[in-house]
Design an enzyme around this catalytic site. Structure first.
Site, short mmCIF file in Angstrom:
data_model
loop_
_atom_site.label_atom_id
_atom_site.label_comp_id
_atom_site.label_asym_id
_atom_site.label_seq_id
_atom_site.Cartn_x
_atom_site.Cartn_y
_atom_site.Cartn_z
N HIS A 180 0.87 -1.19 0.00
CA HIS A 180 0.00 0.00 0.00
C HIS A 180 0.90 1.23 0.00
O HIS A 180 1.97 1.22 0.62
CB HIS A 180 -0.84 0.07 1.28
CG HIS A 180 -2.12 -0.71 1.25
ND1 HIS A 180 -2.59 -1.40 2.35
CD2 HIS A 180 -3.05 -0.89 0.27
CE1 HIS A 180 -3.76 -1.97 2.05
NE2 HIS A 180 -4.04 -1.69 0.80
N CYS A 274 -2.30 2.85 8.99
CA CYS A 274 -3.32 1.88 8.58
C CYS A 274 -4.53 1.92 9.51
O CYS A 274 -5.65 1.63 9.09
CB CYS A 274 -2.76 0.46 8.59
SG CYS A 274 -1.40 0.20 7.47
N1 ARG Z 1 -3.86 -7.17 6.45
C1 ARG Z 1 -4.24 -5.95 5.82
C2 ARG Z 1 -4.16 -6.12 4.31
O1 ARG Z 1 -3.30 -6.78 3.84
C3 ARG Z 1 -3.36 -4.83 6.27
C4 ARG Z 1 -3.78 -3.50 5.76
C5 ARG Z 1 -2.87 -2.38 6.17
N2 ARG Z 1 -3.41 -1.13 5.83
C6 ARG Z 1 -2.78 -0.13 5.24
N3 ARG Z 1 -3.38 1.02 5.12
N4 ARG Z 1 -1.58 -0.28 4.73
O2 ARG Z 1 -4.96 -5.60 3.58
#
Ligand code: ARG
Length: 281
Positions: A180, A274
């Site tokens: 991300h 996150c």
């Molecule tokens: N386990 C989640 C996923 O893989 C973690 C998300 C983390 N969020 C972020 N904004 N980077 O989607």
């Protein structure tokens, strides 16, 4: 004749830049790692939900102590990643662009967050294109930095541009550990970002270097504990406690880094940012 010299200002030079953001968070009541959709996740390893809750509470209190308006959305059983509120949408100008998740495991989170936005008076735009909200869209000043590579499709970059009528800059992520945008790039204030160069392809890097020549360049070490996954009010920057070089770089520039420990939520591949969705009216 006496000449009175103006007293030297001792106040932190950037403190006036601090804002009091409104943010949305979700208590990790149902947090665990039961599937694997990023390299950080190991469903075979145990997770400690009560520790996740304790660590999350510290983040929540930190925001409250900073005077932020913190809103809460109820977590839902069976959606262990719902704690990562940043992925629930993108909210600017009172308009909430809903999320449409890449992996089916997180699919139901999209409508759950859209319901919350609707109930709280936001103008909700249902997404056509796959996108994971503020995970991949970051507002820097008036510009939206938009990433693709692992989660959000490039079509969502056009969609978000049409919705907000703002400049959208597309960036390409290339390292699955930084899947991300908010794991590889942090917005510190309307003109300042921090990023990890190796997370981006060459054309994206050229854009970042040109637009943000004074950016903070993160170390691999800090990035590898999701140190860049931080939240700033323009002066106070809430970051991972262990991101020591990042903390020093921020302090050197007059910002106030505040470290928190979210080690348990790191097991799901997420950190401070996150867990935080900014609500901009
Ligand atoms: N386990 C989640 C996923 O893989 C973690 C998300 C983390 N969020 C972020 N904004 N980077 O989607």
């Amino acid at each position: 004749m006496t000449i009175t010299e103006a007293p030297e200002t001792t106040a932190a030079p950037t403190s006036s830049k601090a804002t009091k953001p409104s943010v949305l968070m979700c208590r990790p009541e149902y947090f665990t790692v039961s599937y694997r959709i990023n390299p950080w996740m190991h469903p075979e390893d145990p997770t400690d939900t009560s520790l996740a809750l304790k660590q999350w509470d510290v983040l929540y209190e930190t925001y409250q102590n900073l005077g932020f308006d913190v809103q809460l959305i109820e977590g839902l059983p069976g959606l262990p990643d719902m704690v990562y509120a940043a992925n629930g949408g993108f909210v600017v100008d009172g308009i909430a662009y809903g999320a449409k998740f890449h992996y089916p495991e997180r699919g139901p989170e999209g409508p759950a967050y859209m319901d919350w936005f609707r109930e709280h008076g936001f103008d909700v735009r249902e997404p056509v294109e796959t996108n994971e909200g503020e995970g991949d869209f970051l507002l820097v000043g008036d510009t939206i930095l938009a990433a693709s590579g692992f989660r959000s499709d490039t079509g969502s970059h056009q969609e978000i541009a049409a919705i907000y009528g703002r400049e959208v800059v597309s960036l390409q992520l290339i390292n699955p550990s930084y899947y991300h945008l908010d794991t590889a790039l942090a917005v510190i204030d309307p003109t300042t970002i921090a990023y990890l160069p190796s997370a981006f392809d060459e054309p994206s890097l050229a854009i970042l270097r040109e637009r943000y020549p004074d950016a903070i360049i993160a170390t691999e070490e800090d990035a590898s504990i999701l140190g860049l996954n931080s939240f700033s009010d323009g002066h106070n920057v809430v970051i991972a406690e262990r991101a020591s070089t990042f903390a020093r770089d921020l302090a050197d520039r007059g910002y106030n880094p505040i470290g928190v420990d979210l080690s348990e939520l790191l097991l799901g591949g997420g950190g401070v940012k996150c867990c935080t969705l900014e609500l901009r009216s």
